[in-house]
Design a protein around this motif. Structure first.
Motif, short mmCIF file in Angstrom:
data_model
loop_
_atom_site.label_atom_id
_atom_site.label_comp_id
_atom_site.label_asym_id
_atom_site.label_seq_id
_atom_site.Cartn_x
_atom_site.Cartn_y
_atom_site.Cartn_z
N MET A 250 13.40 -42.31 50.16
CA MET A 250 13.76 -41.59 49.06
C MET A 250 14.17 -42.28 47.66
O MET A 250 13.49 -41.96 46.59
CB MET A 250 14.85 -40.62 49.45
N GLU A 251 14.72 -43.29 47.79
CA GLU A 251 15.05 -43.96 46.71
C GLU A 251 13.65 -44.74 46.11
O GLU A 251 13.76 -44.85 44.72
CB GLU A 251 16.24 -45.25 46.99
N LYS A 252 12.91 -45.14 46.79
CA LYS A 252 11.68 -45.78 46.36
C LYS A 252 10.65 -44.64 45.90
O LYS A 252 10.07 -45.02 45.10
CB LYS A 252 11.00 -46.28 47.51
N ALA A 253 10.97 -43.41 46.28
CA ALA A 253 9.99 -42.41 45.87
C ALA A 253 10.40 -41.87 44.41
O ALA A 253 9.91 -40.85 43.77
CB ALA A 253 9.92 -41.11 46.84
N SER A 254 11.55 -42.39 43.84
CA SER A 254 12.29 -42.10 42.73
C SER A 254 12.40 -40.56 42.55
O SER A 254 12.02 -39.89 41.51
CB SER A 254 11.18 -42.41 41.53
N ARG A 255 13.21 -39.97 43.40
CA ARG A 255 13.58 -38.63 43.42
C ARG A 255 14.84 -38.39 42.59
O ARG A 255 15.46 -39.40 42.04
CB ARG A 255 13.72 -37.93 44.87
N SER A 256 15.23 -37.16 42.23
CA SER A 256 16.17 -37.01 41.43
C SER A 256 17.43 -37.45 42.21
O SER A 256 17.73 -37.49 43.38
CB SER A 256 16.41 -35.63 41.22
N ASP A 257 18.52 -37.83 41.39
CA ASP A 257 19.93 -38.05 41.79
C ASP A 257 20.67 -37.09 42.84
O ASP A 257 21.34 -37.33 43.84
CB ASP A 257 20.87 -38.60 40.96
N GLU A 258 20.22 -35.74 42.40
CA GLU A 258 20.90 -34.70 43.26
C GLU A 258 20.26 -34.68 44.59
O GLU A 258 21.14 -34.39 45.60
CB GLU A 258 20.66 -33.51 42.42
N ASP A 259 18.95 -34.77 44.79
CA ASP A 259 18.45 -34.95 46.24
C ASP A 259 19.15 -36.02 47.05
O ASP A 259 19.52 -35.97 48.11
CB ASP A 259 16.99 -35.24 46.13
N LEU A 260 19.30 -37.25 46.39
CA LEU A 260 19.75 -38.40 47.28
C LEU A 260 21.18 -38.10 47.63
O LEU A 260 21.70 -38.47 48.70
CB LEU A 260 19.69 -39.63 46.19
N TYR A 261 21.85 -37.46 46.34
CA TYR A 261 23.40 -37.33 46.72
C TYR A 261 23.60 -36.38 47.99
O TYR A 261 24.35 -36.64 48.58
CB TYR A 261 23.92 -36.38 45.46
N LEU A 262 22.55 -35.35 48.03
CA LEU A 262 22.59 -34.37 49.13
C LEU A 262 22.52 -34.97 50.51
O LEU A 262 23.45 -35.02 51.48
CB LEU A 262 21.74 -33.26 49.07
N TYR A 263 21.43 -36.04 50.76
CA TYR A 263 21.17 -36.59 51.83
C TYR A 263 22.37 -37.80 52.02
O TYR A 263 22.73 -37.99 53.41
CB TYR A 263 19.91 -37.00 52.12
N TYR A 264 22.78 -38.27 51.20
CA TYR A 264 23.96 -39.41 51.31
C TYR A 264 25.08 -38.59 51.83
O TYR A 264 25.70 -39.23 52.79
CB TYR A 264 24.27 -39.94 50.07
N MET A 265 25.49 -37.45 51.38
CA MET A 265 26.63 -36.72 51.77
C MET A 265 26.54 -36.22 53.23
O MET A 265 27.29 -36.35 54.13
CB MET A 265 26.75 -35.34 51.22
N PHE A 266 25.08 -36.14 53.79
CA PHE A 266 25.04 -35.80 55.19
C PHE A 266 25.24 -37.06 55.99
O PHE A 266 26.24 -36.72 57.02
CB PHE A 266 23.70 -35.39 55.62
N LEU A 267 24.90 -38.15 55.47
CA LEU A 267 25.29 -39.45 56.40
C LEU A 267 26.74 -39.77 56.32
O LEU A 267 27.26 -40.27 57.10
CB LEU A 267 24.47 -40.46 55.51
N VAL A 268 27.45 -39.46 54.95
CA VAL A 268 28.93 -39.59 55.11
C VAL A 268 29.64 -38.75 56.17
O VAL A 268 30.53 -39.03 56.73
CB VAL A 268 29.45 -39.47 53.59
N GLU A 269 29.20 -37.65 56.23
CA GLU A 269 29.72 -36.52 57.17
C GLU A 269 29.78 -37.09 58.52
O GLU A 269 30.66 -37.13 59.47
CB GLU A 269 29.00 -35.06 57.14
N TYR A 270 28.69 -37.67 59.11
CA TYR A 270 28.65 -38.37 60.36
C TYR A 270 29.29 -39.58 60.47
O TYR A 270 29.99 -39.97 61.38
CB TYR A 270 27.17 -38.73 60.71
N LEU A 271 29.30 -40.40 59.52
CA LEU A 271 30.29 -41.66 59.51
C LEU A 271 31.72 -41.27 59.54
O LEU A 271 32.45 -41.96 60.18
CB LEU A 271 29.97 -42.54 58.15
N GLN A 272 32.20 -40.12 58.80
CA GLN A 272 33.62 -39.67 59.11
C GLN A 272 33.85 -39.38 60.38
O GLN A 272 34.83 -39.68 60.89
CB GLN A 272 33.81 -38.59 58.07
N GLN A 273 32.88 -38.45 60.77
CA GLN A 273 33.22 -37.97 62.36
C GLN A 273 33.09 -39.50 63.47
O GLN A 273 34.04 -39.32 64.35
CB GLN A 273 32.10 -37.28 62.88
N ASP A 274 32.62 -40.47 63.21
CA ASP A 274 32.54 -41.63 63.89
C ASP A 274 33.61 -42.63 63.56
O ASP A 274 33.76 -43.76 64.38
CB ASP A 274 31.29 -42.03 64.10
#
Length: 575
Positions: free
Chosen positions: A171-195
């Protein structure tokens, strides 16, 4: 309207404009009204949709997409899936790769919300296949990320993190908007917090803070580039991480900022729940849960997993405070909601199958009508072709009969011409055969006899110089010799002998090709065609056909020859 609803509206409007053509402003305002009412009054929004269906201003698959979006925004994922699938089965969608990708993007979060991991994986593989075919890197990344989430739910956490990180990198290479990247990063953070993977979580949160435009300042959230409702997740994770690292004051500050942001009723509190448990904030749990339940009841989202999560949060708050009676009441309500959801799943499954069969029957009926129309058209075409071929055959037969009659007449005329030429040639030969008193005539006769007897006229290398040297003819008398005694020039004399030879071959050998005969006569095909047509008044092929017809007719009219010693059949016999 929220940012999420506006994005869904845009996702819908772009395909509508590209596929359905340019809609008038009134229709666009109606669609906008439907999406705006979806956040407040679902029944009013559905009434608008019913009017759109009846007026047929929009195709059925477009209306199904809008209705699916309405249910998705209200958390009614089973209903959303039903209408999304109805749109997916439409022929217009099945022929458009971009529309199929858009529907896969909508279906994946619905399946994930209801816990149908197999459905998510099925949609993700289809989305990745379509995205790879169209070269869409962003959709490929979305499909990979959802497969990573499915792997996490199945317990393959190593594979899950690898897939999710790979997806975010794409996604970062595809030059999408920061808000799209923010959303998927937050999903990743949620799993990292759980573990409890705090180091990795800290690195990802730093990247998320950069995307959101916030820092460690007390009021940095005011300068954020992300809506407040999205920022609640970020500050919830920051509070949990600071609490685990023993930074109580910093965690408290993040938590207070979390409470100030956005609408509390619209938040599900999963991200901040570890912080509430760590600090035993049971009063906040019950307060948050009541606000959440009140909001879901207000927007008519009752029989969903979101309501179950809200009651679980409320039950945990009551249990923490020691109010076991209310805790039991909450668990009873949770059991009731689960039973309703199971019943609703069965009803939705039956309804979905019914709609699928109805659509398939409709498509089969349309296909049968199309086949009947094609059969009728083919029958008409075949009949026209037969009539055309019959007409062509009839007129060809009439034309060939006229040509045969014309050829017979030409044969008679040609025979007469040949007979006259033969008589003239014989007379000339008789005259020439008489003893010539002068030397020039004897010289010409010797040249002519040598050319005819040895067929020198058929040689391609025959020229005047060779004859002059062979017969010792003076150069100044060569041309006059042929003009005086043959009545024509040397070239005409030679070509006349060649054409007579060619005519004889055409009669005797009807299967020889014209090019072969021309070569045999010592001429090129073009010269042969031109001289023969000029001399006989017809082409070599016509001459051969005329000769063949003459022989055929003569064979039919000739009398049967008598045997030796017998009288002819037509002769009178004596008694």
């Amino acid at each position: 309207m929220t940012k999420k609803q506006l994005l869904l509206l845009l996702l819908f409007l772009l395909p509508v404009i590209s596929v359905g053509g340019t809609h008038d402003s009134l229709l666009l305002r109606k669609i906008h009204t439907v999406y705006r009412q979806s956040a407040k009054d679902l029944s009013a929004a559905r009434k608008e949709l019913i009017l759109l269906r009846r007026t047929h201003n929009l195709p059925a698959h477009e209306v199904n997409l809008i209705e699916g979006d309405l249910f998705f925004n209200r958390g009614k994922y089973f209903d959303a899936i039903k209408y999304y699938k109805r749109a997916l089965y439409d022929k217009v969608i099945s022929r458009n790769v971009d529309r199929q990708k858009d529907l896969m993007v909508r279906l994946m979060p619905c399946y994930f919300a209801i816990g149908n991991i197999a459905g998510v994986e099925r949609c993700s593989f289809r989305l990745e296949r379509l995205a790879r075919k169209s070269g869409d890197v962003h959709n490929q990344a979305e499909a990979i990320f959802f497969r990573g989430r499915c792997a996490y739910v199945r317990g393959s956490k190593t594979v899950a993190y690898r897939l999710m990180r790979s997806s975010i990198g794409r996604m970062e290479k595809a030059s999408r908007s920061d808000e799209d990247l923010y959303l998927y990063y937050m999903f990743l953070v949620e799993y990292l917090q759980q573990d409890n993977r705090n180091d990795e979580c800290r690195q990802v949160l730093r990247r998320v803070s950069d995307l959101a435009g916030v820092d460690d300042g007390a009021d940095s959230y005011r300068r954020a580039r992300i809506p407040e409702q999205r920022l609640k997740d970020l500050y919830a994770h920051l509070a949990v991480l600071a609490r685990r690292e023993g930074k109580s004051q910093q965690a408290q500050r993040y938590y207070e900022t979390f409470k100030m942001l956005g609408d509390s009723g619209r938040y599900d509190y999963k991200c901040v729940l570890p912080y509430l448990r760590a600090d035993s904030l049971y009063d906040d749990m019950t307060a948050f849960a009541r606000e959440r339940i009140s909001y879901l009841e207000q927007i008519s989202v009752v029989g969903t997993t979101e309501m179950i999560d809200a009651y679980r949060l409320l039950a945990e708050g009551y249990e923490g405070k020691g109010n076991y009676r209310e805790t039991a009441a909450c668990y009873k309500q949770i059991a009731k909601l689960k039973r309703n959801i199971i019943d609703r799943e069965e009803l939705d499954a039956d309804s979905e199958l019914t709609s699928v069969y109805e659509q398939k029957n409709k498509e089969m009926e349309q296909q049968r009508q199309l086949d009947d129309e094609r059969t009728f058209v083919m029958a008409v075409v075949v009949l026209l072709v037969v009539l055309l071929l019959g007409s062509i055959t009839y007129f060809t037969y009439r034309f060939s009969r006229k040509m045969l009659q014309k050829n017979k007449l030409m044969v008679k005329m040609l025979d007469e011409k040949i007979r006259k030429e033969q008589l003239a040639r014989n007379e000339y030969l008789l005259n020439e055969a008489r003893p010539a008193p002068d030397k020039e005539r004897r010289l010409f006769e010797s040249v002519r006899e040598e050319m005819i007897s040895r067929r020198l006229y058929l040689r391609t290398d025959l020229n005047r110089e060779a004859l002059i040297q062979q017969f010792h003819i003076p150069k100044n008398k060569f041309s006059s010799l042929f003009t005086k005694y043959a009545g024509m020039s040397y070239s005409q004399f030679v070509n006349g002998l060649r054409l007579e030879y060619a005519a004889d071959i055409l009669k005797k050998h009807p299967y020889y090709t014209i090019d072969y005969i021309a070569k045999e006569c010592g001429m090129t095909a073009t010269t042969f065609y031109r001289l023969f047509s000029s001399h006989y008044g017809m082409t070599p092929a016509e001459y051969r056909e005329a000769a063949r017809l003459e022989v055929h007719e003569q064979s039919e009219t000739d009398e049967k020859p008598s045997l030796p010693g017998e009288a002819p059949a037509s002769a009178d016999t004596e008694d």
